[in-house]
Structure formats: C-alpha cells, structure tokens
Design a protein around this motif. Sequence first.
Motif, mmCIF file in Angstrom:
data_model
loop_
_atom_site.group_PDB
_atom_site.id
_atom_site.type_symbol
_atom_site.label_atom_id
_atom_site.label_comp_id
_atom_site.label_asym_id
_atom_site.label_seq_id
_atom_site.Cartn_x
_atom_site.Cartn_y
_atom_site.Cartn_z
ATOM 1 N N ARG A 119 40.283 30.324 34.263
ATOM 2 C CA ARG A 119 39.959 29.554 32.853
ATOM 3 C C ARG A 119 38.938 29.146 31.986
ATOM 4 O O ARG A 119 38.396 29.120 30.914
ATOM 5 C CB ARG A 119 40.043 27.642 33.317
ATOM 6 N N ARG A 120 37.499 30.259 33.463
ATOM 7 C CA ARG A 120 36.299 30.281 32.359
ATOM 8 C C ARG A 120 35.396 31.417 32.620
ATOM 9 O O ARG A 120 35.660 32.038 34.141
ATOM 10 C CB ARG A 120 35.096 28.733 32.883
ATOM 11 N N VAL A 121 35.091 32.368 31.833
ATOM 12 C CA VAL A 121 34.423 33.147 32.120
ATOM 13 C C VAL A 121 33.010 33.613 31.818
ATOM 14 O O VAL A 121 33.067 32.980 30.822
ATOM 15 C CB VAL A 121 35.439 34.940 31.164
ATOM 16 N N LEU A 122 32.303 34.067 32.431
ATOM 17 C CA LEU A 122 30.862 33.858 32.014
ATOM 18 C C LEU A 122 30.777 35.730 32.325
ATOM 19 O O LEU A 122 30.877 35.984 33.617
ATOM 20 C CB LEU A 122 30.057 33.097 33.183
ATOM 21 N N VAL A 123 29.935 36.406 31.637
ATOM 22 C CA VAL A 123 28.963 37.283 32.181
ATOM 23 C C VAL A 123 27.715 38.012 31.967
ATOM 24 O O VAL A 123 26.784 36.845 31.369
ATOM 25 C CB VAL A 123 29.551 38.509 30.405
ATOM 26 N N THR A 124 27.361 38.803 32.987
ATOM 27 C CA THR A 124 25.428 38.924 33.471
ATOM 28 C C THR A 124 25.365 40.162 32.756
ATOM 29 O O THR A 124 26.513 41.052 32.765
ATOM 30 C CB THR A 124 25.063 38.413 34.816
ATOM 31 N N GLU A 125 24.347 40.772 33.521
ATOM 32 C CA GLU A 125 24.402 42.037 33.350
ATOM 33 C C GLU A 125 25.148 43.039 34.121
ATOM 34 O O GLU A 125 25.691 44.492 33.475
ATOM 35 C CB GLU A 125 22.394 42.763 34.070
ATOM 36 N N ASP A 126 25.381 42.754 35.243
ATOM 37 C CA ASP A 126 25.799 43.714 36.005
ATOM 38 C C ASP A 126 27.672 42.795 36.899
ATOM 39 O O ASP A 126 28.129 43.843 37.192
ATOM 40 C CB ASP A 126 25.078 44.415 37.764
ATOM 41 N N LEU A 127 27.839 42.089 35.993
ATOM 42 C CA LEU A 127 28.695 41.145 36.714
ATOM 43 C C LEU A 127 29.763 40.426 35.704
ATOM 44 O O LEU A 127 29.757 40.038 34.412
ATOM 45 C CB LEU A 127 28.761 40.110 38.404
ATOM 46 N N VAL A 128 31.119 40.032 35.979
ATOM 47 C CA VAL A 128 31.995 38.701 35.219
ATOM 48 C C VAL A 128 33.076 38.052 36.481
ATOM 49 O O VAL A 128 32.550 38.048 37.322
ATOM 50 C CB VAL A 128 33.298 39.801 34.651
ATOM 51 N N LEU A 129 32.038 36.950 35.961
ATOM 52 C CA LEU A 129 32.419 35.985 36.948
ATOM 53 C C LEU A 129 33.416 34.924 36.048
ATOM 54 O O LEU A 129 33.571 34.890 34.787
ATOM 55 C CB LEU A 129 31.211 35.192 37.186
ATOM 56 N N VAL A 130 34.907 34.619 37.034
ATOM 57 C CA VAL A 130 35.753 34.438 36.478
ATOM 58 C C VAL A 130 35.922 32.909 37.369
ATOM 59 O O VAL A 130 37.001 33.055 38.503
ATOM 60 C CB VAL A 130 37.352 34.699 36.055
ATOM 61 N N SER A 131 36.544 31.528 36.639
ATOM 62 C CA SER A 131 36.593 30.576 37.510
ATOM 63 C C SER A 131 37.793 30.504 36.892
ATOM 64 O O SER A 131 38.912 30.580 36.310
ATOM 65 C CB SER A 131 35.187 29.207 37.301
ATOM 66 N N LEU A 160 35.816 31.019 42.515
ATOM 67 C CA LEU A 160 35.607 31.908 41.996
ATOM 68 C C LEU A 160 35.781 33.142 42.463
ATOM 69 O O LEU A 160 35.644 33.686 43.165
ATOM 70 C CB LEU A 160 34.181 31.465 42.029
ATOM 71 N N TRP A 161 35.774 34.301 41.101
ATOM 72 C CA TRP A 161 36.477 35.315 41.194
ATOM 73 C C TRP A 161 35.371 36.250 40.896
ATOM 74 O O TRP A 161 34.774 35.720 39.548
ATOM 75 C CB TRP A 161 37.696 35.474 40.704
ATOM 76 N N ILE A 162 33.950 37.474 41.310
ATOM 77 C CA ILE A 162 33.479 37.828 40.754
ATOM 78 C C ILE A 162 33.715 39.668 40.510
ATOM 79 O O ILE A 162 34.473 40.292 41.866
ATOM 80 C CB ILE A 162 32.388 37.981 41.971
ATOM 81 N N PHE A 163 33.834 40.265 39.526
ATOM 82 C CA PHE A 163 33.627 41.001 39.416
ATOM 83 C C PHE A 163 33.043 42.073 38.991
ATOM 84 O O PHE A 163 32.135 41.938 38.055
ATOM 85 C CB PHE A 163 35.217 41.599 37.911
ATOM 86 N N GLU A 164 32.915 43.439 39.385
ATOM 87 C CA GLU A 164 31.562 44.133 38.866
ATOM 88 C C GLU A 164 31.737 45.462 38.293
ATOM 89 O O GLU A 164 32.793 45.128 37.707
ATOM 90 C CB GLU A 164 31.057 45.438 39.986
ATOM 91 N N LYS A 165 30.640 45.461 36.440
ATOM 92 C CA LYS A 165 31.205 46.035 35.790
ATOM 93 C C LYS A 165 30.470 47.324 36.011
ATOM 94 O O LYS A 165 29.356 48.017 36.626
ATOM 95 C CB LYS A 165 29.772 45.884 34.222
ATOM 96 N N GLY A 166 31.340 48.599 35.449
ATOM 97 C CA GLY A 166 31.448 49.296 35.522
ATOM 98 C C GLY A 166 30.084 50.327 34.311
ATOM 99 O O GLY A 166 29.947 49.602 34.021
ATOM 100 N N GLY A 167 30.028 51.093 34.870
ATOM 101 C CA GLY A 167 28.432 52.119 33.339
ATOM 102 C C GLY A 167 29.899 52.902 31.913
ATOM 103 O O GLY A 167 30.922 52.697 32.234
ATOM 104 N N GLY A 168 28.640 52.979 31.839
ATOM 105 C CA GLY A 168 29.414 53.867 30.388
ATOM 106 C C GLY A 168 29.600 52.657 28.966
ATOM 107 O O GLY A 168 28.880 52.492 29.306
ATOM 108 N N SER A 169 29.971 53.897 28.025
ATOM 109 C CA SER A 169 29.966 53.333 26.612
ATOM 110 C C SER A 169 30.898 51.982 26.781
ATOM 111 O O SER A 169 30.965 50.832 26.288
ATOM 112 C CB SER A 169 30.473 54.104 25.849
ATOM 113 N N LEU A 170 32.245 51.922 28.049
ATOM 114 C CA LEU A 170 32.909 50.738 27.677
ATOM 115 C C LEU A 170 33.061 50.865 29.029
ATOM 116 O O LEU A 170 33.939 50.929 29.726
ATOM 117 C CB LEU A 170 34.761 50.697 27.001
#
Length: 245
Positions: A206-218, A224-234
């Motif tokens: 239902r809700r998503v929040l992005v930080t410098e390194d993480l994507v948080l999904v409630s 609460l689900w927590i995902f790590e963002k990968g590197g690169g341009s995309l």
Amino acid sequence: SDSGLRFDDATDPTNTIRLASLSSGQLGGTPRFIAIHERYALVSVYDGSTLKYGVTLIDFDDPGSPVVLGQLPSLADWIGGVEFYNGIAQVSTGSEGLKLVDISNPSSLAVLNGSATPIQASRTSAVGDLVFIAQSSSGFSVADLSSPASPEILSSLDTNSVVHDVAVDGSVAYLASGSKGLQVVDVRDPHAPRLIREFGTSGDARRVLVTEDLVLVSTVSGGLWIFEKGGGSLPEATSAGHYQM
C-alpha cells in the motif's frame, strides 16, 4: 487523529513532548494526510457535515504556536494524498484526478487546473517538472507540470495491478502495487515508462518510501518489507528483509 493534529518535540523519540495542537474544528475537518515543506504543513481534512474533503495550510515556524494560514474546503469527494511542488499543492482526488492548488496566497487557496487532470490519481511523486502518478486500478502515468494551469499527460503504463503509491529515485519509479507487491519502473524516458521488475509481498502493498539505499514497502497484514537498491544508473531492488508487525 480524529480529534485534530498534534505537534510534538521528538528530539528524544522515547520521550516525546507535546508542544501544541490544532483541533479538527480549527483544521476544518478530521486530518487524513499531511505533507511537510520547510515551515509549512499541508493537511487533507474530511468534513463529516458535508461528506467532503478539503485541504488546510499551516505555518509551524513556531511549533509551540502553529497558525492556520488558509483552507480550501469541499475540494473533492476523496483525497488519497497531498504533496508540495514549487508553491503548488498536488492533491490526489481519486476518480476526480490530480488537482493543483495555488498556495502562494495562503488566505485565498485556489485550484489552478480547473477540472483537474483527466485521469485517476491516488498518490504522486514529483521530480522537477514531472509528476509520477499512482492511479489505483488504472496503473501508472507521467505528467508534465511546467504549465500548472494545463498539465500534460506524457504517458501511461498498464501495470496489470492496483497501484496505491509511488516513490521516484532518479530514473526509477517504485510502485506499491497491491497484490503484485513492489513494481520497479524505468522512467528514463518519461514518454515511455517500462516495467522492469516485480517483487512479491505477503499482503497487499500500500505505501512505498525510498531512502538512499533502501526501498521500504508497507503492506496490509503482511508487515514491512525492506529491499536494498542496487548500483548503476538504473538501480534495481533486491530483497533484504521482512518484518511482521
């Protein structure tokens, strides 16, 4: 809360101190969603006497004595979210579209774009002159707000999901997409967004929040689900953790 809006000092999160409050009567209704920009708060409110939603602008430069600057009542039958954008309030009003409210003169708030964008709008995320729109069962869209009185829809994407929320980081849009979980969209070309990945979540996202390194999904019932963002341009997300709440 139903009784109004509180302003607390959370310097010590374990011992918050109430500084002030505004009642629902002062706000023009029961507060639902809030957006913060510098010293200002934009609050969507529900008026039970009219069964309508409106918005209220607050100055909390002195958090011990917040001031209601202006109100726009009876704006819509429903409001799913509010955001600040260059002196404008983005108000997502579901089937009534995205309404843009001029807040430059707080004592006289006014809708800029007439009947709003002709698309469903549940939540938004703005980057520059672009606004990325979660459209519930209608998917995902991108609009150009460089002319707020006449915003232009640049593209739409059928996500085959119910998109409740959106957060944009650089060239990637992260969608909280109900039973589909987290959907990742390439928005490098705003005229042609492209779905590149999906991550399932237990319970509707239902809700998503992005930080410098993480994507948080409630989620609803899935924690609460927590995902790590990968590197690169995309950067693409990778699953990092799940917390049942």
